[in-house]
Design an enzyme around this catalytic site. Structure first.
Site, PDB file in Angstrom:
ATOM      1  N   CYS A 123      49.200  37.732  38.952  1.00 42.20           N
ATOM      2  CA  CYS A 123      47.968  37.697  38.096  1.00 42.20           C
ATOM      3  C   CYS A 123      47.498  39.059  37.864  1.00 42.20           C
ATOM      4  CB  CYS A 123      47.031  36.551  38.727  1.00 42.20           C
ATOM      5  SG  CYS A 123      45.797  36.273  37.242  1.00 42.20           S
ATOM      6  N   HIS A 237      50.020  31.766  39.655  1.00 42.91           N
ATOM      7  CA  HIS A 237      49.702  31.965  41.085  1.00 42.91           C
ATOM      8  C   HIS A 237      50.569  31.071  41.717  1.00 42.91           C
ATOM      9  CE1 HIS A 237      45.509  34.010  40.977  1.00 42.91           C
ATOM     10  NE2 HIS A 237      45.900  33.693  39.445  1.00 42.91           N
ATOM     11  N   GLU A 239      50.645  31.189  45.157  1.00 40.99           N
ATOM     12  CA  GLU A 239      50.020  30.753  46.300  1.00 40.99           C
ATOM     13  C   GLU A 239      49.170  29.560  46.164  1.00 40.99           C
ATOM     14  OE1 GLU A 239      49.030  33.358  44.419  1.00 40.99           O
ATOM     15  OE2 GLU A 239      47.013  32.756  44.251  1.00 40.99           O
TER      16      GLU A 239
END
Ligand code: NAG
Ligand code: NAG
Ligand code: NAG
Ligand code: NAG
Ligand code: NAG
Length: 313
Positions: A123, A237, A239
């Site tokens: 990001c 993203h 994660e």
């Protein structure tokens, strides 16, 4: 004669076998704390990035963005790769940006010297990589991609890329057909901007794109891989699918979404195993690891990341 050739053979075998470091350590760069997190400390790392790396088989050392250049190089020389996390920090002439730049330049130099040193940007980290490579602060366009989970559009370069050539057909099918990648970014790099910028298009391959909603549904770049360097970025993203649970964020926690999160984490950590740098001794290593810092359950009283680590300069 036989022995001479035999030793020559061993020499070549030795130097052509890639190093495998099964105790990799990844640096994660801190960011100035978001307003709602300032009460806990002036710099932070969202724990989801740490867990994502740990869950893929590596340990983490924090890299404070306020380190001096010599302190920074000292840490970089002892670790096996760096993650540029997402967030909301300004890149325009800030100390945070200067630190990312020093790390990027370090990775370029090490790789040129034959030392494999990977970087992964997520990001804001992805945006920073594009700015660093293009050397243009204005490379980003407003794309308004906040809180939107999407599948990826792959490119002709995807199947042969380092990042995806080992992906199973299951992973590729999930990524290309299911809403699993969370976009949460006001800005992005349009595919047209990328193609018209020689510095970017000569340095990276575009492995996926998506369509923005702010302008005219123009394609923006969502995954990049450097052509000659182990430098990678995703605008989305990976994660968060496993480690962030805000109910006002469109994060997919399905089985498939967890698989793709683990795919990207496993890929990056496998890249870091190709680097054999290490700390001088166990004491230095222990003192540098993020285990020395307390983790705080920030989402309990603030709409924020679930947990964060905090640091002072
Ligand atoms: C892909 O898999 C092969 C065979 O297992 C392995 O040698 C190679 O390092 C992998 N490539 C990447 C980029 O992970
Ligand atoms: C994915 O999300 C978009 C909107 O964000 C929606 O239009 C589309 O139907 C979703 N697709 C699937 C397969 O859920
Ligand atoms: C984010 O998207 C989810 C799912 O579409 C929605 O429920 C939520 O309200 C959105 N959050 C914000 C802040 O807009
Ligand atoms: C989450 O991912 C699953 C695939 O496992 C997909 O079917 C579903 O549409 C996604 N959910 C949302 C809300 O996007
Ligand atoms: C570990 O290495 C550092 C140098 O980086 C040195 O100052 C320190 O004394 C060493 N500690 C041990 C226990 O060997």
């Amino acid at each position: 004669m036989f022995f001479q050739n035999f030793f020559l053979f061993l020499f070549f075998v030795y130097f052509s076998i890639q190093i495998t470091n099964n105790r990799p350590i990844i640096g994660i760069v801190t960011e100035p704390s978001l307003t709602e997190l300032e009460k806990y400390g002036s710099q932070y790392i969202a724990a989801s990035y740490v867990k994502w790396i740990e869950g893929s088989g590596a340990r983490v050392v924090p890299i404070k963005y306020t380190l001096s250049s010599s302190e920074l190089i000292q840490i970089l020389d002892q670790i096996n790769g760096v993650l540029f996390p997402g967030g909301d920090a300004s890149l325009d002439g800030t100390q945070f940006y200067q630190t990312l730049k020093s790390i990027y330049n370090y990775a370029i130099q090490k790789n040129q010297e034959g030392i494999y040193f990977p970087i992964y940007g997520t990001c804001l980290g992805f945006e920073a990589l594009n700015i660093l490579t293009s050397q243009d602060m204005n490379i980003l366009s407003k794309v308004g991609m906040e809180n939107i989970t999407l599948p990826l559009y792959f490119t002709t370069l995807t199947p042969k890329s380092r990042m995806f050539k080992n992906a199973s057909s299951e992973i590729l099918l999930i990524l290309s057909s299911k809403n699993v990648t969370l976009n949460n970014h006001e800005y992005g790099v349009l595919v047209d901007t990328f193609n018209n910028n020689n510095k970017l298009s000569q340095f990276y391959s575009v492995l996926s794109y998506n369509y923005e909603i702010s302008l005219q549904k123009l394609p923006f770049v969502s995954t990049i891989e450097s052509i000659d360097y182990p430098i990678y970025g995703t605008q989305f993203h990976p994660e968060k699918n496993i480690y962030e649970w805000r109910i006002d964020e469109d994060i997919n926690h399905s089985f498939d979404a967890v698989l793709i999160s683990q795919y990207f984490g496993n890929f990056f950590v496998s890249e870091s195993r190709k680097n054999s740098q290490h700390f001088a001794n166990q004491t230095d290593e222990a003192n540098a690891l993020i285990y020395n810092f307390p983790i705080i359950y920030t989402a309990k009283d603030e709409p924020s990341f679930e947990q964060c680590y905090f640091f002072e300069p």
